[in-house]
Each structure stands twice: as structure tokens, then as C-alpha cells.
Write a protein that holds these residues in place. Structure first.
Motif, PDB file in Angstrom:
ATOM      1  N   PHE A 217      57.803   0.247  18.717  1.00 59.54           N
ATOM      2  CA  PHE A 217      58.832   0.518  19.714  1.00 59.54           C
ATOM      3  C   PHE A 217      60.220   0.463  19.091  1.00 59.54           C
ATOM      4  O   PHE A 217      61.115   1.202  19.509  1.00 59.54           O
ATOM      5  CB  PHE A 217      58.730  -0.482  20.877  1.00 59.54           C
ATOM      6  N   GLU A 218      60.384  -0.388  18.077  1.00 61.79           N
ATOM      7  CA  GLU A 218      61.684  -0.467  17.399  1.00 61.79           C
ATOM      8  C   GLU A 218      62.039   0.833  16.685  1.00 61.79           C
ATOM      9  O   GLU A 218      63.215   1.102  16.427  1.00 61.79           O
ATOM     10  CB  GLU A 218      61.688  -1.626  16.392  1.00 61.79           C
ATOM     11  N   GLU A 219      61.028   1.614  16.353  1.00 62.85           N
ATOM     12  CA  GLU A 219      61.263   2.891  15.672  1.00 62.85           C
ATOM     13  C   GLU A 219      61.678   4.000  16.646  1.00 62.85           C
ATOM     14  O   GLU A 219      62.142   5.051  16.226  1.00 62.85           O
ATOM     15  CB  GLU A 219      59.998   3.330  14.932  1.00 62.85           C
ATOM     16  N   MET A 220      61.492   3.754  17.942  1.00 61.85           N
ATOM     17  CA  MET A 220      61.872   4.750  18.933  1.00 61.85           C
ATOM     18  C   MET A 220      63.370   4.612  19.214  1.00 61.85           C
ATOM     19  O   MET A 220      63.821   4.164  20.271  1.00 61.85           O
ATOM     20  CB  MET A 220      61.059   4.571  20.221  1.00 61.85           C
ATOM     21  N   THR A 221      64.158   5.024  18.245  1.00 59.65           N
ATOM     22  CA  THR A 221      65.612   4.887  18.302  1.00 59.65           C
ATOM     23  C   THR A 221      66.258   6.113  18.961  1.00 59.65           C
ATOM     24  O   THR A 221      65.576   7.087  19.290  1.00 59.65           O
ATOM     25  CB  THR A 221      66.173   4.740  16.881  1.00 59.65           C
ATOM     26  N   TYR A 222      67.561   6.051  19.114  1.00 62.26           N
ATOM     27  CA  TYR A 222      68.320   7.200  19.642  1.00 62.26           C
ATOM     28  C   TYR A 222      68.090   8.424  18.765  1.00 62.26           C
ATOM     29  O   TYR A 222      67.872   9.524  19.270  1.00 62.26           O
ATOM     30  CB  TYR A 222      69.805   6.848  19.697  1.00 62.26           C
ATOM     31  N   ARG A 223      68.118   8.224  17.431  1.00 61.26           N
ATOM     32  CA  ARG A 223      67.912   9.337  16.499  1.00 61.26           C
ATOM     33  C   ARG A 223      66.523   9.917  16.653  1.00 61.26           C
ATOM     34  O   ARG A 223      66.335  11.143  16.622  1.00 61.26           O
ATOM     35  CB  ARG A 223      68.120   8.827  15.073  1.00 61.26           C
ATOM     36  N   PHE A 224      65.535   9.040  16.813  1.00 62.35           N
ATOM     37  CA  PHE A 224      64.156   9.493  17.009  1.00 62.35           C
ATOM     38  C   PHE A 224      64.055  10.362  18.261  1.00 62.35           C
ATOM     39  O   PHE A 224      63.438  11.438  18.236  1.00 62.35           O
ATOM     40  CB  PHE A 224      63.223   8.289  17.131  1.00 62.35           C
ATOM     41  N   LEU A 225      64.653   9.913  19.368  1.00 63.26           N
ATOM     42  CA  LEU A 225      64.580  10.657  20.624  1.00 63.26           C
ATOM     43  C   LEU A 225      65.276  12.013  20.513  1.00 63.26           C
ATOM     44  O   LEU A 225      64.799  13.013  21.061  1.00 63.26           O
ATOM     45  CB  LEU A 225      65.198   9.835  21.760  1.00 63.26           C
ATOM     46  N   LYS A 226      66.392  12.070  19.799  1.00 63.44           N
ATOM     47  CA  LYS A 226      67.098  13.345  19.618  1.00 63.44           C
ATOM     48  C   LYS A 226      66.264  14.312  18.769  1.00 63.44           C
ATOM     49  O   LYS A 226      66.214  15.513  19.045  1.00 63.44           O
ATOM     50  CB  LYS A 226      68.464  13.111  18.963  1.00 63.44           C
ATOM     51  N   ASP A 227      65.605  13.777  17.755  1.00 58.96           N
ATOM     52  CA  ASP A 227      64.745  14.625  16.915  1.00 58.96           C
ATOM     53  C   ASP A 227      63.542  15.132  17.723  1.00 58.96           C
ATOM     54  O   ASP A 227      63.141  16.291  17.593  1.00 58.96           O
ATOM     55  CB  ASP A 227      64.252  13.831  15.699  1.00 58.96           C
ATOM     56  N   TYR A 228      62.984  14.259  18.522  1.00 57.36           N
ATOM     57  CA  TYR A 228      61.843  14.644  19.359  1.00 57.36           C
ATOM     58  C   TYR A 228      62.269  15.692  20.380  1.00 57.36           C
ATOM     59  O   TYR A 228      61.538  16.644  20.660  1.00 57.36           O
ATOM     60  CB  TYR A 228      61.276  13.414  20.059  1.00 57.36           C
ATOM     61  N   GLU A 229      63.451  15.532  20.915  1.00 55.94           N
ATOM     62  CA  GLU A 229      64.002  16.507  21.865  1.00 55.94           C
ATOM     63  C   GLU A 229      64.125  17.880  21.215  1.00 55.94           C
ATOM     64  O   GLU A 229      63.733  18.901  21.791  1.00 55.94           O
ATOM     65  CB  GLU A 229      65.373  16.034  22.349  1.00 55.94           C
ATOM     66  N   ALA A 230      64.677  17.915  20.006  1.00 60.97           N
ATOM     67  CA  ALA A 230      64.848  19.180  19.282  1.00 60.97           C
ATOM     68  C   ALA A 230      63.495  19.828  19.010  1.00 60.97           C
ATOM     69  O   ALA A 230      63.332  21.051  19.154  1.00 60.97           O
ATOM     70  CB  ALA A 230      65.592  18.929  17.975  1.00 60.97           C
ATOM     71  N   TYR A 231      62.509  19.010  18.629  1.00 59.35           N
ATOM     72  CA  TYR A 231      61.158  19.520  18.381  1.00 59.35           C
ATOM     73  C   TYR A 231      60.574  20.096  19.671  1.00 59.35           C
ATOM     74  O   TYR A 231      60.004  21.191  19.672  1.00 59.35           O
ATOM     75  CB  TYR A 231      60.287  18.385  17.854  1.00 59.35           C
ATOM     76  N   PHE A 232      60.715  19.376  20.764  1.00 59.10           N
ATOM     77  CA  PHE A 232      60.139  19.761  22.054  1.00 59.10           C
ATOM     78  C   PHE A 232      60.708  21.095  22.521  1.00 59.10           C
ATOM     79  O   PHE A 232      59.975  22.011  22.890  1.00 59.10           O
ATOM     80  CB  PHE A 232      60.439  18.662  23.080  1.00 59.10           C
ATOM     81  N   LEU A 233      62.036  21.208  22.495  1.00 58.32           N
ATOM     82  CA  LEU A 233      62.673  22.447  22.939  1.00 58.32           C
ATOM     83  C   LEU A 233      62.412  23.582  21.965  1.00 58.32           C
ATOM     84  O   LEU A 233      62.318  24.744  22.358  1.00 58.32           O
ATOM     85  CB  LEU A 233      64.180  22.220  23.111  1.00 58.32           C
ATOM     86  N   GLY A 234      62.281  23.226  20.683  1.00 59.59           N
ATOM     87  CA  GLY A 234      62.000  24.237  19.668  1.00 59.59           C
ATOM     88  C   GLY A 234      60.632  24.867  19.830  1.00 59.59           C
ATOM     89  O   GLY A 234      60.385  25.982  19.356  1.00 59.59           O
TER      90      GLY A 234
END
Length: 406
Positions: free
Chosen positions: A153-170
Motif C-alpha cells: 500500500f505504501e507503493e500506491m503513491t500519487y506518482r503511481f496513481l498518475k502513471d496508472y491513470e495515464a495507462y488506463f486512458l491510454g
């Protein structure tokens, strides 16, 4: 392996007699913590270079035996670390979790995948199969993104969420699909917080704002609704049942498809329908109108109290019932599309439209927002406001005309 462990003298915690505790100094994910070894020696008796008690020390009878014991504790700890590395679990553990495993005091906190799978199991046991399916789908999407590699859970950072968002929309998914996915992840994280799995200081959703966009209007206008009511269809017609289901849903406060599916004859008490929402467990009590009775009578023939009113569910096991439900909804939506064509309705009509249409028509008839919210079974007015976010264009046109400067 970015993990190391050494025997060290903790000079920060010197005792009154001048002795300092011996510890295993654990470094993991660039964070350091200590594991007490249960022995203390003065600084003068400690060989920092060799990380062992000096042979000349007179603190105990056998310095060699104590040094061997300390080395064994270090070796045991390295064995645990190596095993975790071989099993692919080491990187997903926090420093605190790894320390706990080595110290043998508590079990390590579960990872995101393990914790979510536990939640899914809990939901299934609680017979909340729909919610369990949502968590399972979101977990599946996350596993695909991570290529099966678990995370803390500590790895689920703001940066992680933004990267996941970019992947999802991509991948071509819509913003509202992303929103649903992220809201579910936030719900999982909040549950982990409440259970002490992760500390609040790591919470990433304080900074990360979940995206959303206005949805296409789902309600149909009064004229379209009238055409559905007035169309004459024989029971053999492919849209006969879809029309009945749509109108029944509308007349039962926009009852959701899943609640209609699980509605039983015993839920009808006199001229009222009493049931609990599948989603929230909230008790509902609504009066049957004559028009609603006319529809229900058709489906109540030869039914016992334990029989479902509508023909969506055909099997007995709960998991199979939800599969029946999923298939029935697909067939229902196909029939609604054909019904819309028959009634010259341009809007995309689905099982959700009756619910949104009920809310909109209630608003147009000056029903107070808090009453609409109660009728829909929402836990907050904010949810109801989402349903009513877009006023029909003709209403705004009328107000514009009234405000026009002559």
C-alpha cells in the motif's frame, strides 16, 4: 536485492550503566529499522569494524559463544530475507512488515492484492456478490497493469496513481471508467487504513483527485415515456417484457434491475411492496399503483411466496443467480434498444434509463430533492444531485424566454 542486515551497537539508547543494546540493523527500501537482540555491551567492548564483541571482553564467560549466537540470529534473518526474495514477496513488503517477520512478533501486513482478495472473500460470504465482482474486476485491471507483480500500500503513491491513470486512458477507456476504477481503489485503501494495514501518512488520495466528466443524459422526456406506456404489444412480441420491466421499474421509484431481479412474491404485502436494496441493505416500503398492479399480476400467476416475480433468475445458487442476472440484463438492454426504435425514441435506452427518468420526472413535478433522494434509496443528496445534474434543454429554453429583455 536492496535489503541488508548487520549486527550493530545502538549507541543512541545507552543505559545508565553505560552499556548499549545490540541490534540487527535492517535496511529495506532505503529505510532502516532495528531488531533488538536482547544483549547489551559497553562501547569499549564493541568491535565496530568486525561487528562483534571484542575477544578480550570480560562481560561474560564465553565471548565466542555469544558472538556465534549473534551471528546465528543474523544468519536466520538473512535466511528469511532470501526465502522471501526467491518467492517474489520481498519487494512487496514494507520495512515494518519485514522487521515483524524477522522478529517473529506479528504477521506481515497483507499486500494490495492479498488484502483485496480478502475483501472479495468477505463480500462473497456476506452474499454481496455484485460488490465482490466490482472489486474483482478492479483488482484484475490492476494486476494486468502490474503484470502480476504485487505491491505494498505504501507503493500506491500519487506518482503511481498518475502513471496508472495515464495507462488506463491510454488503453482507450473513458474518464468515467477511470473514475469508477479509482474510486474503488480508494475504497480498498480506506479499508486498509481502518484495519491498520497502512499508515495515514502514506495516503495518496489527499493529493490525487479523481477525474470525472459529465455523462450523457440518461433520462427520457415525458413524451417518450408516454409512447412507451401507450404502445400496444402482444405477449409474443420481442419487446413485450422489456416494456413491462421498464415501466415497472419506473413505477417502483426507479427500482434498479438487480433489485427487480431478486424481488419475490412474499415482498408484496397487501397493496405495498417491502424489500431491501441489494446494494445497501436499506429497507424499502412503497405503495403499488393500479398501473403497477396490472403489470405485476401478469408475472405473479402460479407463483409461490419464495418465487421471484420477474423471470430473470433461474438457478438456486447465489453465484449462478448473478450469472443469470448478468445475462438477463444483456438481453433486456437489447430488447430496450428495439423498443426505443418502435417508439421513435432517439436516446439510448438501457436498464438505467428508467431510474434516471424517474428522478428527472420527479424533479420536474416539483418533488423536493430530499424526497427524491429517499425514493431512490440514496445515502446522500450528493448522489441524487448527480442523477439530476443536467436539466432538460426545453426547461432551460423556457426559463431563457422568461428572462429575455423585451
Amino acid at each position: 536485492m536492496n535489503t541488508s542486515i548487520v549486527i550493530s551497537l545502538d549507541t543512541r539508547r545507552k543505559k545508565k550503566d553505560g552499556a548499549c543494546p545490540l541490534v540487527l540493523r535492517l535496511t529495506h527500501h532505503r529505510k532502516t529499522t532495528s531488531i533488538a537482540l536482547g544483549y547489551s555491551v559497553p562501547v569499549s567492548e564493541w568491535d565496530e569494524k568486525r561487528r562483534r564483541i571484542k575477544p578480550s571482553s570480560a562481560i561474560i564467560d564465553s565471548v565466542t559463544r555469544l558472538n556465534n549466537l549473534l551471528e546465528k540470529k543474523k544468519s536466520d534473518a538473512l535466511g528469511i530475507i532470501t526465502k522471501l526474495e526467491e518467492e517474489g514477496k520481498l519487494s512487496s513488503l514494507s520495512t515494518t512488515d519485514l522487521r515483524s517477520l524477522i522478529d517473529g512478533q506479528t504477521e506481515a501486513h497483507p499486500t494490495v492484492f492479498v488484502f483485496t482478495e480478502g475483501l472479495i472473500e468477505q463480500l462473497q460470504k456476506a452474499r454481496k456478490i455484485g460488490n465482490a465482482r466490482v472489486y474483482k474486476n478492479v483488482l484484475g485491471a490492476l494486476k494486468t497493469y502490474r503484470k502480476g507483480k504485487d505491491l505494498r500500500f505504501e507503493e500506491m503513491t500519487y506518482r503511481f496513481l498518475k502513471d496508472y491513470e495515464a495507462y488506463f486512458l491510454g488503453k482507450g477507456f473513458h474518464v468515467n471508467g477511470l473514475s469508477f476504477n479509482m474510486r474503488t481503489l480508494r475504497s480498498i485503501y480506506n479499508k486498509a487504513l481502518s484495519e491498520g494495514v497502512v499508515e495515514k501518512s502514506h495516503y495518496p488520495f489527499q493529493q490525487y483527485k479523481i477525474k470525472k466528466e459529465a455523462t450523457v443524459k440518461r433520462a427520457i422526456d415525458q413524451e417518450a415515456l408516454k409512447r412507451i406506456v401507450q404502445i400496444q404489444l402482444e405477449p409474443e412480441h420481442q419487446c413485450f417484457h422489456a416494456r413491462n420491466f421498464f415501466l415497472a421499474s419506473f413505477m417502483m421509484y426507479g427500482m434498479s434491475f438487480v433489485d427487480m431481479a431478486f424481488l419475490k412474491q412474499k415482498d408484496i404485502v397487501g397493496d405495498r411492496i417491502r424489500y431491501r436494496r441489494q446494494k445497501t441493505g436499506r429497507l424499502y416500503d412503497l405503495k403499488m399503483t393500479d398501473n403497477l398492479k396490472e403489470i405485476l399480476v401478469y408475472y405473479l400467476k402460479d407463483k409461490t411466496e419464495e418465487d421471484f416475480i420477474f423471470p430473470f433468475i433461474r438457478r438456486e445458487h447465489l453465484f449462478d443467480q448473478h450469472k443469470d442476472l448478468h445475462q438477463a440484463r444483456k438481453m433486456y438492454n437489447k430488447a430496450l434498444k428495439k423498443l426505443a426504435d418502435l417508439c421513435d425514441i432517439e436516446e439510448h435506452v438501457t436498464s438505467y434509463v428508467s431510474r434516471h427518468s424517474f428522478a428527472t420526472h420527479a424533479m420536474m413535478n416539483a418533488v423536493p430533492l430530499n424526497v427524491i433522494s429517499a425514493m431512490l434509496g440514496h445515502n446522500s443528496l450528493a448522489t441524487t444531485e448527480i442523477y439530476l445534474k443536467s436539466l432538460p434543454l426545453d426547461v432551460m429554453d423556457d426559463y431563457q424566454a422568461k428572462l429575455a429583455i423585451v
